[in-house]
Design an enzyme around this catalytic site. Structure first.
Site, PDB file in Angstrom:
ATOM      1  CG  ASP A 247      -2.030  -1.002   1.135  1.00 10.90           C
ATOM      2  OD1 ASP A 247      -2.252  -1.552   0.035  1.00 10.90           O
ATOM      3  OD2 ASP A 247      -2.678  -1.265   2.163  1.00 10.90           O
ATOM      4  CG  ASP A 260      -1.566  -3.622   4.705  1.00  3.49           C
ATOM      5  OD1 ASP A 260      -1.572  -3.299   3.516  1.00  3.49           O
ATOM      6  OD2 ASP A 260      -2.138  -4.634   5.136  1.00  3.49           O
ATOM      7  CE  LYS A 262      -4.719  -5.139   5.729  1.00  3.00           C
ATOM      8  NZ  LYS A 262      -4.897  -5.910   4.467  1.00  3.00           N
TER       9      LYS A 262
END
Length: 352
Positions: A247, A260, A262
């Site tokens: 990412d 990352d 989420k």
């Protein structure tokens, strides 16, 4: 004094024998024999009053309780179930057959390379010898533990029971669309130049309504993100034969991390709430460290969990020690995947 006779049997001959017993003792025993029995505590219960209740309980065939309410009630009375050792922790204690290094010592370390210039964005092209290279996501999905599979299937059945087959399909499509929009919004922000605190709050309306809450949720995290080096960029480990798309790679509070992003409907305040996400981040970092397209090394990770209602996101940091632990777990999952694939290929070949 009363004389009592008792029978004495000697050598097969029955002979009476007299025994003297004081009057006071005899009188006491006589009173005990004549005393009334103790009353049962149940004799005063009005059985007619409770007969209907007993009949209704005994005749009922369907309980209003569900497995979920029974579990909640059990947790309330006895407390949550505490396992001696979770499968994930047990897996982390195992040692891979080949402990492949997490860092590439040949590469120049991060402090030796200037951080100016646009972030890397290497697209995934399956046509460049990557058609048979499995992704990190696929490997993790196909090597879930039996416990993970059980809870995943139970959640799926519960969602289908509530939404129906079509409703559950629409729910997944909605989640996928929200995830793509959210990642695009983060990407736009990180490549736009000004920092979060310098932007006009009204500019957030340019994002789709579905992601405005998520962007507000991570606003305090974005304030500490600097020197972005990669966004939605492919990383590949040629030696271990896997790939993935990170990412973001940037400095968070001065430390270079694989980040990352989420989203979640439920709070995840602890790293353990993120399930396999730390293993995923370690796999991405290990691939990046061995990829010749990136001339630096990353030892740290960051998992940011954003919430749709705009509540502050949870940012879980993975230091070097944790990253090495999850890297070992990733190597074990990779070994399991490789063994499964070899077994399937052997079965398919023998079937022919």
């Amino acid at each position: 004094m009363f004389i009592l006779k008792r029978i004495l049997c000697v050598g097969g001959i029955v002979a009476p024998q007299s025994t003297s017993l004081p009057v006071s003792q005899f009188s006491s025993c006589h009173n005990c024999l004549r005393s009334s029995k103790r009353r049962s505590p149940y004799s005063s219960v009005d059985s007619e009053r409770y007969s209907s209740l007993v009949k209704s309980v005994m005749s009922s065939k369907v309980s209003s309780q569900t497995p979920e309410t029974l579990q909640a009630e059990d947790d309330h009375i006895y407390g949550p179930v505490v396992r001696a050792q979770t499968p994930a922790r047990a897996e982390m204690m195992r040692v891979p057959k080949t402990l492949h290094p997490f860092l590439n010592c040949v590469e120049t370390f991060v402090t030796d390379e200037p951080e100016s210039g646009p972030p890397a964005r290497i697209s995934l092209n399956r046509g460049q010898g990557r058609s048979s290279v499995p992704s990190v996501t696929r490997i993790l999905q196909q090597t879930l533990s039996p416990e993970q599979v059980f809870y995943l299937e139970r959640w799926k059945r519960r969602m289908i029971a509530e939404l129906g087959e079509e409703g559950f399909k629409e729910y997944n499509q909605k989640l996928f669309r929200q995830g793509k929009l959210f990642h695009s919004a983060v990407e736009d922000f990180l490549t736009s130049g000004p920092t979060w605190e310098d932007r006009n709050p009204s500019e957030t309306t340019e994002h789709a309504p579905e992601v405005q809450g998520y962007m507000q949720s991570i606003s305090h995290v974005l304030e500490d993100v600097r020197a972005v080096r990669a966004i939605e960029s492919t990383v590949q480990h040629d030696t271990l034969n896997y790939l993935g798309i990170v990412d973001c790679v940037a400095r968070y509070r001065g430390v270079l991390c694989v980040i990352d992003w989420k989203t979640s409907d439920k709070p995840k305040p602890f790293l353990s709430n993120t399930y396999d996400n730390p293993v995923q981040v370690a796999a991405y970092a290990g691939a990046l460290n061995s990829d010749d397209n990136y001339k630096y090394q990353v030892e740290n990770g960051l998992i940011v969990v954003a919430y749709k209602d705009g509540s502050p996101a949870h940012a879980h940091r993975l230091n070097q020690e944790l990253m090495l632990e999850y890297w070992r777990t990733w190597l074990l999952r990779l070994e399991k995947f490789t063994a499964q694939r070899s077994s399937h290929e052997s079965s398919a070949f023998s079937g022919k």
